[in-house]
Design a protein around this motif. Structure first.
Motif, PDB file in Angstrom:
ATOM      1  N   ALA A  28      -2.213   4.101   5.464  1.00 50.83           N
ATOM      2  CA  ALA A  28      -3.186   4.841   4.661  1.00 50.83           C
ATOM      3  C   ALA A  28      -2.553   6.078   4.032  1.00 50.83           C
ATOM      4  N   GLU A  29      -1.678   6.741   4.761  1.00 51.28           N
ATOM      5  CA  GLU A  29      -1.000   7.929   4.220  1.00 51.28           C
ATOM      6  C   GLU A  29      -0.142   7.560   3.025  1.00 51.28           C
ATOM      7  N   VAL A  30       0.555   6.446   3.118  1.00 53.27           N
ATOM      8  CA  VAL A  30       1.395   5.976   2.008  1.00 53.27           C
ATOM      9  C   VAL A  30       0.521   5.637   0.798  1.00 53.27           C
ATOM     10  N   LEU A  31      -0.560   4.915   1.042  1.00 56.71           N
ATOM     11  CA  LEU A  31      -1.430   4.474  -0.046  1.00 56.71           C
ATOM     12  C   LEU A  31      -2.190   5.631  -0.676  1.00 56.71           C
ATOM     13  N   ALA A  32      -2.516   6.650   0.114  1.00 56.11           N
ATOM     14  CA  ALA A  32      -3.243   7.805  -0.421  1.00 56.11           C
ATOM     15  C   ALA A  32      -2.433   8.488  -1.518  1.00 56.11           C
ATOM     16  N   ARG A  33      -1.114   8.434  -1.414  1.00 56.39           N
ATOM     17  CA  ARG A  33      -0.259   9.020  -2.468  1.00 56.39           C
ATOM     18  C   ARG A  33      -0.464   8.310  -3.801  1.00 56.39           C
ATOM     19  N   GLU A  34      -0.909   7.065  -3.736  1.00 53.18           N
ATOM     20  CA  GLU A  34      -1.195   6.276  -4.935  1.00 53.18           C
ATOM     21  C   GLU A  34      -2.688   6.260  -5.258  1.00 53.18           C
ATOM     22  N   GLU A  35      -3.464   7.070  -4.508  1.00 54.48           N
ATOM     23  CA  GLU A  35      -4.912   7.130  -4.652  1.00 54.48           C
ATOM     24  C   GLU A  35      -5.543   5.751  -4.441  1.00 54.48           C
ATOM     25  N   LEU A  36      -5.064   5.063  -3.411  1.00 56.82           N
ATOM     26  CA  LEU A  36      -5.579   3.755  -3.033  1.00 56.82           C
ATOM     27  C   LEU A  36      -6.056   3.783  -1.588  1.00 56.82           C
ATOM     28  N   LEU A  37      -7.056   2.974  -1.313  1.00 56.06           N
ATOM     29  CA  LEU A  37      -7.508   2.743   0.060  1.00 56.06           C
ATOM     30  C   LEU A  37      -6.819   1.497   0.590  1.00 56.06           C
ATOM     31  N   LEU A  38      -6.896   1.298   1.874  1.00 49.69           N
ATOM     32  CA  LEU A  38      -6.304   0.107   2.478  1.00 49.69           C
ATOM     33  C   LEU A  38      -6.890  -1.172   1.902  1.00 49.69           C
ATOM     34  N   VAL A  39      -8.182  -1.179   1.621  1.00 49.48           N
ATOM     35  CA  VAL A  39      -8.802  -2.379   1.065  1.00 49.48           C
ATOM     36  C   VAL A  39      -8.251  -2.681  -0.328  1.00 49.48           C
ATOM     37  N   HIS A  40      -7.917  -1.663  -1.107  1.00 47.26           N
ATOM     38  CA  HIS A  40      -7.298  -1.892  -2.411  1.00 47.26           C
ATOM     39  C   HIS A  40      -5.948  -2.590  -2.232  1.00 47.26           C
ATOM     40  N   HIS A  41      -5.185  -2.106  -1.271  1.00 51.26           N
ATOM     41  CA  HIS A  41      -3.883  -2.707  -0.981  1.00 51.26           C
ATOM     42  C   HIS A  41      -4.057  -4.160  -0.547  1.00 51.26           C
ATOM     43  N   ALA A  42      -5.065  -4.429   0.272  1.00 54.50           N
ATOM     44  CA  ALA A  42      -5.318  -5.791   0.732  1.00 54.50           C
ATOM     45  C   ALA A  42      -5.645  -6.709  -0.446  1.00 54.50           C
ATOM     46  N   ILE A  43      -6.443  -6.227  -1.386  1.00 59.08           N
ATOM     47  CA  ILE A  43      -6.777  -7.033  -2.572  1.00 59.08           C
ATOM     48  C   ILE A  43      -5.524  -7.310  -3.382  1.00 59.08           C
ATOM     49  N   LEU A  44      -4.725  -6.274  -3.626  1.00 60.35           N
ATOM     50  CA  LEU A  44      -3.486  -6.459  -4.388  1.00 60.35           C
ATOM     51  C   LEU A  44      -2.562  -7.450  -3.688  1.00 60.35           C
ATOM     52  N   CYS A  45      -2.433  -7.319  -2.364  1.00 58.84           N
ATOM     53  CA  CYS A  45      -1.566  -8.236  -1.614  1.00 58.84           C
ATOM     54  C   CYS A  45      -2.093  -9.666  -1.662  1.00 58.84           C
ATOM     55  N   ALA A  46      -3.400  -9.843  -1.520  1.00 61.97           N
ATOM     56  CA  ALA A  46      -3.970 -11.193  -1.563  1.00 61.97           C
ATOM     57  C   ALA A  46      -3.684 -11.849  -2.908  1.00 61.97           C
ATOM     58  N   LEU A  47      -3.853 -11.110  -3.982  1.00 61.37           N
ATOM     59  CA  LEU A  47      -3.577 -11.666  -5.313  1.00 61.37           C
ATOM     60  C   LEU A  47      -2.077 -11.837  -5.534  1.00 61.37           C
ATOM     61  N   GLY A  48      -1.289 -10.921  -5.023  1.00 61.19           N
ATOM     62  CA  GLY A  48       0.156 -11.040  -5.158  1.00 61.19           C
ATOM     63  C   GLY A  48       0.714 -12.212  -4.376  1.00 61.19           C
ATOM     64  N   ASP A  49       0.146 -12.478  -3.203  1.00 62.27           N
ATOM     65  CA  ASP A  49       0.620 -13.570  -2.357  1.00 62.27           C
ATOM     66  C   ASP A  49       0.178 -14.933  -2.866  1.00 62.27           C
ATOM     67  N   ALA A  50      -1.042 -15.026  -3.380  1.00 61.79           N
ATOM     68  CA  ALA A  50      -1.619 -16.337  -3.698  1.00 61.79           C
ATOM     69  C   ALA A  50      -1.868 -16.563  -5.185  1.00 61.79           C
ATOM     70  N   GLY A  51      -1.713 -15.536  -5.993  1.00 56.94           N
ATOM     71  CA  GLY A  51      -1.986 -15.705  -7.417  1.00 56.94           C
ATOM     72  C   GLY A  51      -3.464 -15.537  -7.718  1.00 56.94           C
ATOM     73  N   PRO A  52      -3.837 -15.777  -8.971  1.00 57.06           N
ATOM     74  CA  PRO A  52      -5.232 -15.585  -9.380  1.00 57.06           C
ATOM     75  C   PRO A  52      -6.201 -16.382  -8.514  1.00 57.06           C
ATOM     76  N   ARG A  53      -7.313 -15.754  -8.204  1.00 60.45           N
ATOM     77  CA  ARG A  53      -8.344 -16.354  -7.356  1.00 60.45           C
ATOM     78  C   ARG A  53      -9.701 -15.841  -7.801  1.00 60.45           C
ATOM     79  N   SER A  54     -10.735 -16.555  -7.405  1.00 55.23           N
ATOM     80  CA  SER A  54     -12.090 -16.074  -7.678  1.00 55.23           C
ATOM     81  C   SER A  54     -12.379 -14.890  -6.767  1.00 55.23           C
ATOM     82  N   GLN A  55     -13.353 -14.076  -7.181  1.00 60.81           N
ATOM     83  CA  GLN A  55     -13.756 -12.954  -6.337  1.00 60.81           C
ATOM     84  C   GLN A  55     -14.207 -13.458  -4.976  1.00 60.81           C
TER      85      GLN A  55
END
Length: 173
Positions: A31-58
């Motif tokens: 969270a400390e690392v992500l806060a520097r980017e003004e992101l929450l952990l859930v934002h990182h999780a969304i980015l990782c999910a899309l980065g790992d699997a490609g485009p997906r439905s909501q």
């Protein structure tokens, strides 16, 4: 000869407690690392999910992260406003939105992955390299089994990695 009475289980006997406590330390560091980017952990999780699997439905992303789709929408709004994620109507079903990383989202994720990994290194520093590998393998296996049980007949929907992303306001995943 009388046997001593067994001691009642303590918190330290509960795997959920132990993993939760260890997770709290790791989440705090990330969270400390992500806060520097003004992101929450859930934002990182969304980015990782899309980065790992490609485009997906909501809905697929919500299922993979074990989030209510209505909670996900606001998180996606922020990522979309920042130009990190694109949201388009699914041509196969106009009721659905498809999410994808934008080039800026991909660059940010590529930059965050090693920083996020480094933030976690102290978490298991007390373990040897083989112990860390074994622990990670066991945790992945337990997560996969529990995700399979959670999803039931819906299945894992292809190659989308499954995670649980707590959707809290405090910067912590």
């Amino acid at each position: 000869m009388n046997q001593p009475e067994p001691r009642p289980p303590s918190l330290l006997d509960l795997p959920s407690y132990l993993t939760g406590q260890v997770s709290r330390y790791g989440r705090r560091r990330l969270a400390e690392v992500l806060a520097r980017e003004e992101l929450l952990l859930v934002h990182h999780a969304i980015l990782c999910a899309l980065g790992d699997a490609g485009p997906r439905s909501q809905q697929q992303v919500a299922d993979a992260l074990d989030l209510d789709k209505s909670h996900l929408v606001g998180r996606i709004d922020l990522l979309e406003e920042r130009g990190l994620v694109s949201r388009t109507r699914d041509p196969a079903d106009r009721r659905r939105h498809r999410l994808a990383l934008t080039p800026a989202g991909r660059r940010l994720l590529d930059r965050l992955r090693p920083v996020a990994a480094e933030s976690q290194r102290p978490l298991l520093a007390a373990l040897s390299a083989p112990e860390r590998e074994q622990l990670m393998s066991l945790l992945r296996r337990a997560l996969a089994a529990n995700d399979a049980a959670r999803l039931g007949d819906r299945g894992a929907d292809g190659d989308l990695p499954l995670h649980t992303a707590d959707d809290d306001e405090a910067p912590a995943l």
